[in-house]
Design a protein around this motif. Sequence first.
Motif, short mmCIF file in Angstrom:
data_model
loop_
_atom_site.label_atom_id
_atom_site.label_comp_id
_atom_site.label_asym_id
_atom_site.label_seq_id
_atom_site.Cartn_x
_atom_site.Cartn_y
_atom_site.Cartn_z
N ASN A 26 84.18 35.49 33.82
CA ASN A 26 83.09 35.05 32.97
C ASN A 26 82.30 33.96 33.69
OD1 ASN A 26 84.61 32.70 32.71
ND2 ASN A 26 85.16 33.04 30.57
N SER A 85 85.82 44.09 30.23
CA SER A 85 84.77 43.12 30.48
C SER A 85 85.16 41.80 29.82
CB SER A 85 83.42 43.62 29.91
OG SER A 85 82.42 42.63 29.98
N GLN A 87 83.25 38.20 28.58
CA GLN A 87 82.07 37.35 28.37
C GLN A 87 82.49 36.17 27.49
OE1 GLN A 87 78.93 37.62 29.65
NE2 GLN A 87 79.57 39.39 30.85
N HIS A 162 77.52 44.08 27.47
CA HIS A 162 78.37 43.14 26.75
C HIS A 162 77.84 41.71 26.83
CE1 HIS A 162 82.62 41.14 26.48
NE2 HIS A 162 82.00 41.12 25.31
N THR A 163 77.68 41.07 25.68
CA THR A 163 77.53 39.63 25.57
C THR A 163 78.56 39.16 24.55
OG1 THR A 163 75.82 39.87 23.87
CG2 THR A 163 75.08 39.57 26.14
N GLU A 164 78.97 37.91 24.62
CA GLU A 164 80.01 37.42 23.72
C GLU A 164 79.59 37.63 22.27
OE1 GLU A 164 82.99 33.56 23.26
OE2 GLU A 164 81.07 33.35 24.31
#
Length: 437
Positions: A26, A85, A87, A162-164
């Motif tokens: 990250n 992934s 994030q 993907h974003t948090e």
Amino acid sequence: MLVVKVGDPAAGAGVTFTGFKDPVLNATGQLAFAATIAGPGISSANNTGLWTNAFAGGALTMVAQKGAVADAADGAKLLSFASVSLQGAEVLYVASLQGGAPLVTSANNRAAYAVTSASNGEVSTNLVRQVVREGQVFGSTTVRSFKLLAATSGSPGQGRAHTEGNAAFLVLLANGTQALVDGMGGSLTPFAQTGQVTGGALLPAATFKSFGPVAAPDTTYAAMISTLTSGVGGVTSANAKGIFLGIGGAFEPVARVTGVTGITGATFRAFKDPVLAPATGAVAFPATIKGLGVVTSSDDATLWWRPAGGTLTLLAREGSQPAETGAGVKWKTFASLAISGGGRGGPLFTATLLQGSGGVSKTNDAGIWAVDSAGALRLLVREGDVIGGKTVKTFTALTGVSGSPGVTRSFSNNTNQVIYRATFTDGSQAVVTVHVP
């Protein structure tokens, strides 16, 4: 800093790590990875898992394990992990499922899950959220398949989903239609669907027919290849396909097939999937062009980018002179395109040069280029370069990796750094970072 090694304790008394796949990072340097384990109670049915040190406290934590129940509704269990992934403090992974009652079938045996952590001050608990599963209800139909955390041709080193707290991706539906969705809060919210109008000013009445994988690193912007419905809103079969940029739910064409390129006599012929810079809306994409008498098979491959708030610009063209190379050198192919954030949104790419042009041979025909803060294209490294007294034989950058395809690699959005693995002619290797000015 050594995080973990083979033989270290893994999960349970006497259980140790036996192997690892490449980790993902990250923005703050924490990681997630897939690994195999062995020890008491471990068999081929449960010897694989996912771990991270991104949760509160920084301890290495198991996120998921093969053989564990993934869906309480039918008891489906995790069979294998396709991609992971990380994030912020959220792990997103795609997995295959098995078992359950009723028994999992090929129509519902693939899913994606997001995992975070919660603590009451004494005990930490993994919070698992199903993002999507094949076979789940979507409106009046069901999800047939989805494209999430998968490497994309032309840009395998660029993450696009993907974003948090959120994932944006393409779903293919059982009724034959498609949708681009946000996977927030356990539900699938479409932001573009088959039959929906583009919502933009340039083609207000045009409707979407189909989509490619979406590049949507935040909730403000999205970019993708789309085919529009021929015969609707002034669209014909000849110009139905294009690159579209969405801002706040409205989509405008960045480039369309048969559209002018700015190169005299040349129009766009075909596109590969675009890449999108986080938070800026800057977009880049590969394309082939055509034009009778002005374009041939030796110069029809191109790279394009549109800076945030700027105009569409030719970045590189097959057969033309690459930046910072000798006279007579020509680009041959473009291998992988990416785009950074960091408030600039500059493209970077790997490419090969035409052997025989300007002294190019198999020992120096590949390199990495990037756009700097002034908008100029810069050569970062080329085979044959000397680094620390050693000659670069090959390099690895902007590639997809088994276990974590579809995740950004080889560059940092925050520091404008590019990182690559160099193999030297003496057989040694090094990890090299380059700051793009």
